[in-house]
Design a protein around this motif. Structure first.
Motif, PDB file in Angstrom:
ATOM      1  N   ARG A   1      15.715  -1.524   1.222  1.00  0.00           N
ATOM      2  CA  ARG A   1      15.459  -0.711   0.036  1.00  0.00           C
ATOM      3  C   ARG A   1      15.503  -1.541  -1.247  1.00  0.00           C
ATOM      4  O   ARG A   1      14.687  -1.331  -2.160  1.00  0.00           O
ATOM      5  N   LYS A   2      16.452  -2.472  -1.345  1.00  0.00           N
ATOM      6  CA  LYS A   2      16.559  -3.281  -2.556  1.00  0.00           C
ATOM      7  C   LYS A   2      15.314  -4.135  -2.759  1.00  0.00           C
ATOM      8  O   LYS A   2      14.804  -4.269  -3.877  1.00  0.00           O
ATOM      9  N   ALA A   3      14.822  -4.721  -1.676  1.00  0.00           N
ATOM     10  CA  ALA A   3      13.613  -5.540  -1.767  1.00  0.00           C
ATOM     11  C   ALA A   3      12.410  -4.683  -2.155  1.00  0.00           C
ATOM     12  O   ALA A   3      11.562  -5.102  -2.957  1.00  0.00           O
ATOM     13  N   LEU A   4      12.368  -3.482  -1.602  1.00  0.00           N
ATOM     14  CA  LEU A   4      11.270  -2.574  -1.932  1.00  0.00           C
ATOM     15  C   LEU A   4      11.330  -2.138  -3.396  1.00  0.00           C
ATOM     16  O   LEU A   4      10.295  -2.027  -4.069  1.00  0.00           O
ATOM     17  N   TYR A   5      12.548  -1.939  -3.905  1.00  0.00           N
ATOM     18  CA  TYR A   5      12.704  -1.535  -5.300  1.00  0.00           C
ATOM     19  C   TYR A   5      12.230  -2.640  -6.239  1.00  0.00           C
ATOM     20  O   TYR A   5      11.507  -2.386  -7.226  1.00  0.00           O
ATOM     21  N   ALA A   6      12.583  -3.883  -5.905  1.00  0.00           N
ATOM     22  CA  ALA A   6      12.148  -5.009  -6.728  1.00  0.00           C
ATOM     23  C   ALA A   6      10.630  -5.128  -6.728  1.00  0.00           C
ATOM     24  O   ALA A   6      10.002  -5.368  -7.764  1.00  0.00           O
ATOM     25  N   ARG A   7      10.040  -4.925  -5.550  1.00  0.00           N
ATOM     26  CA  ARG A   7       8.588  -5.013  -5.450  1.00  0.00           C
ATOM     27  C   ARG A   7       7.924  -3.846  -6.173  1.00  0.00           C
ATOM     28  O   ARG A   7       6.869  -4.008  -6.811  1.00  0.00           O
ATOM     29  N   ALA A   8       8.550  -2.680  -6.119  1.00  0.00           N
ATOM     30  CA  ALA A   8       8.007  -1.515  -6.806  1.00  0.00           C
ATOM     31  C   ALA A   8       7.966  -1.746  -8.315  1.00  0.00           C
ATOM     32  O   ALA A   8       7.012  -1.349  -8.988  1.00  0.00           O
ATOM     33  N   LEU A   9       8.999  -2.380  -8.845  1.00  0.00           N
ATOM     34  CA  LEU A   9       9.017  -2.707 -10.275  1.00  0.00           C
ATOM     35  C   LEU A   9       7.879  -3.657 -10.640  1.00  0.00           C
ATOM     36  O   LEU A   9       7.243  -3.521 -11.692  1.00  0.00           O
ATOM     37  N   GLU A  10       7.619  -4.621  -9.752  1.00  0.00           N
ATOM     38  CA  GLU A  10       6.522  -5.557  -9.997  1.00  0.00           C
ATOM     39  C   GLU A  10       5.169  -4.835  -9.984  1.00  0.00           C
ATOM     40  O   GLU A  10       4.310  -5.091 -10.840  1.00  0.00           O
ATOM     41  N   LEU A  11       5.015  -3.945  -9.026  1.00  0.00           N
ATOM     42  CA  LEU A  11       3.743  -3.220  -8.917  1.00  0.00           C
ATOM     43  C   LEU A  11       3.550  -2.255 -10.079  1.00  0.00           C
ATOM     44  O   LEU A  11       2.411  -1.968 -10.482  1.00  0.00           O
ATOM     45  N   ARG A  12       4.638  -1.761 -10.611  1.00  0.00           N
ATOM     46  CA  ARG A  12       4.584  -0.805 -11.727  1.00  0.00           C
ATOM     47  C   ARG A  12       4.272  -1.495 -13.039  1.00  0.00           C
ATOM     48  O   ARG A  12       3.773  -0.864 -13.979  1.00  0.00           O
ATOM     49  N   THR A  13       4.541  -2.787 -13.123  1.00  0.00           N
ATOM     50  CA  THR A  13       4.314  -3.550 -14.367  1.00  0.00           C
ATOM     51  C   THR A  13       2.830  -3.738 -14.593  1.00  0.00           C
ATOM     52  O   THR A  13       2.123  -4.257 -13.707  1.00  0.00           O
ATOM     53  N   PRO A  14       2.305  -3.347 -15.746  1.00  0.00           N
ATOM     54  CA  PRO A  14       0.881  -3.492 -16.015  1.00  0.00           C
ATOM     55  C   PRO A  14       0.443  -4.957 -16.029  1.00  0.00           C
ATOM     56  O   PRO A  14       1.204  -5.812 -16.445  1.00  0.00           O
TER      57      PRO A  14
ATOM     58  N   ALA B   1       0.831  -1.202   0.000  1.00  0.00           N
ATOM     59  CA  ALA B   1       0.000   0.000   0.000  1.00  0.00           C
ATOM     60  C   ALA B   1       0.869   1.256   0.000  1.00  0.00           C
ATOM     61  O   ALA B   1       0.591   2.221  -0.716  1.00  0.00           O
ATOM     62  N   LEU B   2       1.935   1.227   0.779  1.00  0.00           N
ATOM     63  CA  LEU B   2       2.844   2.362   0.816  1.00  0.00           C
ATOM     64  C   LEU B   2       3.523   2.572  -0.530  1.00  0.00           C
ATOM     65  O   LEU B   2       3.656   3.703  -1.004  1.00  0.00           O
ATOM     66  N   LEU B   3       3.960   1.484  -1.148  1.00  0.00           N
ATOM     67  CA  LEU B   3       4.629   1.590  -2.441  1.00  0.00           C
ATOM     68  C   LEU B   3       3.681   2.109  -3.520  1.00  0.00           C
ATOM     69  O   LEU B   3       4.056   2.955  -4.337  1.00  0.00           O
ATOM     70  N   LYS B   4       2.466   1.600  -3.535  1.00  0.00           N
ATOM     71  CA  LYS B   4       1.494   2.043  -4.536  1.00  0.00           C
ATOM     72  C   LYS B   4       1.242   3.542  -4.420  1.00  0.00           C
ATOM     73  O   LYS B   4       1.154   4.254  -5.419  1.00  0.00           O
ATOM     74  N   GLU B   5       1.134   4.006  -3.175  1.00  0.00           N
ATOM     75  CA  GLU B   5       0.911   5.436  -2.951  1.00  0.00           C
ATOM     76  C   GLU B   5       2.111   6.248  -3.422  1.00  0.00           C
ATOM     77  O   GLU B   5       1.985   7.271  -4.091  1.00  0.00           O
ATOM     78  N   ALA B   6       3.312   5.771  -3.070  1.00  0.00           N
ATOM     79  CA  ALA B   6       4.528   6.492  -3.444  1.00  0.00           C
ATOM     80  C   ALA B   6       4.755   6.484  -4.951  1.00  0.00           C
ATOM     81  O   ALA B   6       5.318   7.431  -5.521  1.00  0.00           O
ATOM     82  N   LEU B   7       4.312   5.433  -5.617  1.00  0.00           N
ATOM     83  CA  LEU B   7       4.503   5.317  -7.068  1.00  0.00           C
ATOM     84  C   LEU B   7       3.615   6.267  -7.869  1.00  0.00           C
ATOM     85  O   LEU B   7       3.829   6.444  -9.066  1.00  0.00           O
ATOM     86  N   LEU B   8       2.647   6.868  -7.221  1.00  0.00           N
ATOM     87  CA  LEU B   8       1.766   7.791  -7.927  1.00  0.00           C
ATOM     88  C   LEU B   8       2.536   8.961  -8.515  1.00  0.00           C
ATOM     89  O   LEU B   8       2.184   9.474  -9.578  1.00  0.00           O
TER      90      LEU B   8
END
Length: 285
Positions: A272-285, A246-253
């Motif tokens: 941070r590295k784990a969060l970055y990997a997850r952020a890439l996954e969440l960003r992928t359509p 939820a935090l990553l989705k909000e920050a990715l806006l």
């Protein structure tokens, strides 16, 4: 709004002294019966703006001498007012809410006490408390910081100073400065739960709660007007009540994956590295 004439049941004149009277912050129906009674029986009203207070008095069907007492009042003005209270009952009001909250009226109270003038307070509406109760943020401990500084560095310094306090932080803010303050909160404090309360007690009352980036995006698209109560949740609230996705989705806006990961890492202490990997996954359509 139609006027409401006050028929006070008290006939005895008020004792001389200072009466601190809270007034409505929006809805005129929030005036207390005791406040209306004091305004009806006092000898005069010291106020920030005679036009604003005049509207309230008209609403109550009252006519009293109105004396300007605001930020620009000097020592001589205050001395004259204090001297008048030796024989007169003077009500002190602000334009809205409880006097002395984020205004310089405390000097008048101090001078009255030093002169032996009786001081009485009449509690009532206060935007700080109204915003806190509406926000749903932790209210067992809170710190009111007044208005955030206008200049960028001073604003950042204040936020850095207060950021470690384990309580909900409350500030007053204006519509034109809101997004700048939200950005400063994000930059200095990281991802925090925030509530923006505005138009309190009025027809279009709003309390919008979320994370900085989402709120920035909303208020850039919908520029707010008027005065605002800005509330920032305590540090531990983010970790305890939000999952990392939820935090990553909000920050990715409004951030790239690397920036979003950095902000969430700063706020939660997560890797941070784990969060970055997850952020890439969440960003992928």
């Amino acid at each position: 709004m139609s006027s409401h004439v006050i028929n006070t049941t008290e006939t005895e004149p008020l004792s001389a002294g200072l009466y601190i009277v809270a007034t409505p912050i929006g809805n005129l129906g929030d005036i207390t019966m005791r406040a209306a009674d004091i305004l009806a029986r006092c000898d005069g009203v010291a106020c920030e703006d005679t036009r604003v207070t005049g509207k309230l008095m008209k609403h109550l069907g009252l006519s009293k001498p109105l004396w300007r007492y605001d930020d620009h009042a000097g020592d001589k003005d205050r001395a004259r007012l204090v001297d008048s209270m030796q024989s007169r009952a003077v009500a002190l009001v602000s334009d809205a809410g409880t006097p002395l909250v984020s205004d310089p009226g405390y000097r008048l109270v101090n001078d009255c006490r030093e002169a032996g003038i009786p001081v009485t307070t009449l509690p009532g509406a206060c935007a700080v408390i109204a915003g806190l109760t509406l926000s749903g943020l932790p209210n067992d401990r809170f710190l009111f910081g007044g208005f955030l500084p206008v200049k960028e560095k001073a604003r950042a310094d204040v936020l850095a100073e207060l950021g470690a306090v384990e309580s909900t932080l409350i500030f007053y803010e204006t519509g034109p400065r809101l997004t700048k303050s939200l950005r400063a909160i994000a930059d200095v404090l990281g991802v925090r739960e925030i509530a923006v309360a505005r138009e309190l007690t009025k027809m279009h009352e709003e309390c919008r709660r979320g994370l900085p980036d989402g709120l920035i995006a909303y208020y850039e698209a919908n520029p707010p007007k008027g005065e605002i109560v800005l509330l920032v949740g305590p540090p531990e609230l983010v970790e305890g009540e939000h999952d990392l996705d939820a935090l990553l989705k909000e920050a990715l806006l409004e951030n790239k994956p690397s920036q979003a990961a950095g902000k969430v890492a700063k706020a939660t202490g997560a890797d941070r590295k784990a969060l970055y990997a997850r952020a890439l996954e969440l960003r992928t359509p």
